[in-house]
Write an enzyme that holds these catalytic residues in place. Sequence first.
Site, PDB file in Angstrom:
ATOM      1  CG  PHE A  39      14.021  32.651  68.804  1.00 47.29           C
ATOM      2  CD1 PHE A  39      14.845  31.643  70.060  1.00 47.29           C
ATOM      3  CD2 PHE A  39      13.254  32.153  68.174  1.00 47.29           C
ATOM      4  CE1 PHE A  39      14.303  30.637  70.275  1.00 47.29           C
ATOM      5  CE2 PHE A  39      12.604  31.053  68.058  1.00 47.29           C
ATOM      6  CZ  PHE A  39      13.078  30.443  69.723  1.00 47.29           C
ATOM      7  CB  ILE A  77      15.797  34.634  63.487  1.00 51.31           C
ATOM      8  CG1 ILE A  77      15.491  32.756  63.819  1.00 51.31           C
ATOM      9  CG2 ILE A  77      16.811  34.821  63.810  1.00 51.31           C
ATOM     10  CD1 ILE A  77      15.152  32.698  65.487  1.00 51.31           C
ATOM     11  CB  CYS A  78      16.112  39.606  65.579  1.00 57.27           C
ATOM     12  SG  CYS A  78      16.217  41.944  65.598  1.00 57.27           S
ATOM     13  CB  VAL A  79      16.708  40.147  60.051  1.00 61.46           C
ATOM     14  CG1 VAL A  79      16.090  41.641  60.008  1.00 61.46           C
ATOM     15  CG2 VAL A  79      17.584  39.315  59.097  1.00 61.46           C
ATOM     16  CB  ALA A  82      19.308  36.450  62.765  1.00 60.43           C
TER      17      ALA A  82
END
Length: 128
Positions: A39, A77-79, A82
């Site tokens: 994501f 999830i792309c940190v 996010a």
Amino acid sequence: MRFAIVVTGPAYGTQQASSAFQFAQALIAEGHELSSVFFYREGVYNANQLTSPASDEFDLVRGWQQLNAQHGVALNICVAAALRRGVVDETEAGRLGLASSNLQPGFTLSGLGALAEASLTCDRVVQF
């Protein structure tokens, strides 16, 4: 075949995430392996556990979580994306001095390395 999916749209408001979820279900139903879903950008909103759709709408956030629990699909999830959008796990919330976290269980904050690895190890990468 082994697949990875990249989702760049939010859980609600566009068709991207919903189409990606339906594609993921179809892959599994046809006997393909879905290795991971990454994501990115607004797609990180798919991991916000505070999302609360109307009772007559499909709960896409929990749908992704169920995909992880039932089929072992990694939900990365792309940190960076996010954090910019206020989606944090307990570790990041503590580090940033935030009162609470909101990352839905089953999702993992990760870097772009997770996407690169999926690109190298899967037969196909499909973006929505």
